[in-house]
Design an enzyme around this catalytic site. Structure first.
Site, PDB file in Angstrom:
ATOM      1  CG  MET A 141      11.047  -1.460  10.081  1.00  0.00           C
ATOM      2  SD  MET A 141      12.086  -1.138   8.652  1.00  0.00           S
ATOM      3  CE  MET A 141      13.650  -0.950   9.479  1.00  0.00           C
ATOM      4  CB  SER A 142       4.312  -0.619  10.933  1.00  0.00           C
ATOM      5  OG  SER A 142       3.024  -0.122  10.610  1.00  0.00           O
ATOM      6  CG  HIS A 188       6.889  -2.053   2.237  1.00  0.00           C
ATOM      7  ND1 HIS A 188       6.839  -0.948   3.053  1.00  0.00           N
ATOM      8  CD2 HIS A 188       5.670  -2.624   2.302  1.00  0.00           C
ATOM      9  CE1 HIS A 188       5.642  -0.843   3.577  1.00  0.00           C
ATOM     10  NE2 HIS A 188       4.904  -1.851   3.146  1.00  0.00           N
ATOM     11  CE  LYS A 221       3.200  -4.763  11.369  1.00  0.00           C
ATOM     12  NZ  LYS A 221       2.744  -3.663  10.657  1.00  0.00           N
ATOM     13  CG  MET A 255      -1.897  -1.189   1.181  1.00  0.00           C
ATOM     14  SD  MET A 255      -3.430  -0.895   2.061  1.00  0.00           S
ATOM     15  CE  MET A 255      -2.800  -0.540   3.688  1.00  0.00           C
ATOM     16  CG  ASN A 301       4.445   5.718   4.306  1.00  0.00           C
ATOM     17  OD1 ASN A 301       4.472   5.424   5.483  1.00  0.00           O
ATOM     18  ND2 ASN A 301       5.000   6.815   3.860  1.00  0.00           N
ATOM     19  CG  LEU A 302       7.152   1.407  -0.693  1.00  0.00           C
ATOM     20  CD1 LEU A 302       7.848   1.132  -2.020  1.00  0.00           C
ATOM     21  CD2 LEU A 302       6.215   0.268  -0.332  1.00  0.00           C
ATOM     22  CG  HIS A 303       8.601   0.066   6.202  1.00  0.00           C
ATOM     23  ND1 HIS A 303       8.860  -1.274   6.164  1.00  0.00           N
ATOM     24  CD2 HIS A 303       7.281   0.183   6.507  1.00  0.00           C
ATOM     25  CE1 HIS A 303       7.768  -1.946   6.455  1.00  0.00           C
ATOM     26  NE2 HIS A 303       6.784  -1.092   6.649  1.00  0.00           N
TER      27      HIS A 303
END
Ligand code: PAF
Length: 285
Positions: free
Chosen positions: A186-187, A37, A151, A30, A32-34
């Site tokens: 991470m989120s 991802h 997660k 979705m 908003n990558l961290h």
């Protein structure tokens, strides 16, 4: 990296790859990558000749009052990150492209075996929204493999079960949760935490680790462990929604004879307005 917004173009490109004998891996997100991802993209590159990442904030999986409108949309930064990690195509459709007949009365895919409890209890309709959009993406792309993070463990099992029940010809792979140095999973929603909440947030994972230690030491009174864990979380300022010891293959309640390596501890808790989830497989800790 090629950015595609329309399904027809996506299908044409994938058809050409398949005709050339190239394998394809899908990484649905979705945005908003961290790093969590991006680790999925790295894995996808190992698994297939071509990698397609998708960014789509799926309205169908947000329930009333959730953060659909404010969910961070950071397409420009995200596409840079995906491109740097070797993604071949970013598919970033508008809502009307995915749901051309609207959301009302759209055909839905539900997975009752894994819904209605844990996250499914507090987010009714959420997993149906996830299963519906993932089945659409799988049908659109027809990838050889698709990669998801652990997660959202219940989501992962929902997707695996859907793929199995509906005979969708794709191999679902998963990757362990990527954590910050202090253990916080991470989120994208971690961005909602203020400084004080961010400091407290890793206590959620610490609780899971503590319970995992007790399970490994032979403790089998799951309700007592769960209540003690929830109480400690409350003392830190969390509002726990659930903290539960389950069987990791089907998320059902374990019996006292269930070996610890078959167990997983899952939790969801609010810190201020932010809902955090995490889990820990007793095996892996
Ligand atoms: O995990 C997510 O980001 C979403 O639930 C998914 C799998 C991309 C479906 O919208």
């Amino acid at each position: 990296m090629h950015i595609i917004h329309h399904t027809t173009e996506l299908r044409t490109q994938v058809r050409q790859w398949h005709a050339a004998g190239l394998s394809v891996c899908l990484v649905p997100t979705m945005g908003n990558l961290h790093e969590g991802h991006l680790a999925l993209v790295d894995r996808a590159r190992q698994l297939a000749d071509r990698v397609i990442a998708t960014i789509f904030v799926n309205p169908l999986q947000f329930i009333q009052g959730e953060d659909y409108d404010t969910y961070p949309r950071t397409l420009e930064e995200d596409s840079l990150k995906l491109s740097e990690r070797g993604t071949d195509i970013l598919f970033a459709p508008e809502v009307a492209e995915v749901y051309p007949s609207g959301l009302e009365n759209h055909t839905e895919v539900s997975v009752p075996a894994l819904d209605g409890f844990l996250c499914g209890a507090s987010r009714p309709g959420h997993f149906t929204g996830v299963a519906t959009v993932v089945s659409k993406l799988l049908n659109l792309v027809q990838p050889d493999t698709a990669v998801f993070g652990e997660k959202d463990y219940q989501q992962l099992l929902v997707i695996k079960r859907m793929v199995s029940d509906l005979c969708i010809p794709v191999d679902i792979q998963s990757l362990p949760t990527v954590r910050e140095e202090d253990g916080l999973a991470m989120s994208s929603r971690n961005n909602y935490l203020n400084e004080e909440q961010r400091r407290i947030a890793p206590e959620l994972y610490k609780q899971l680790q503590k319970i995992a230690d007790q399970l490994r030491a032979g403790e089998t009174d799951y309700p007592t462990l769960e209540h003690a864990g929830m109480d400690e979380l409350k003392q830190f300022g969390f509002e726990p929604e659930y903290l539960s010891v389950r069987r990791r293959h089907d998320l059902q309640l374990p019996s006292t004879g269930t070996p610890p390596e078959e167990l997983i501890i899952l939790a969801a808790a609010r810190l201020g307005k932010t809902r955090l989830i995490d889990n820990l497989q007793v095996l892996s800790s």
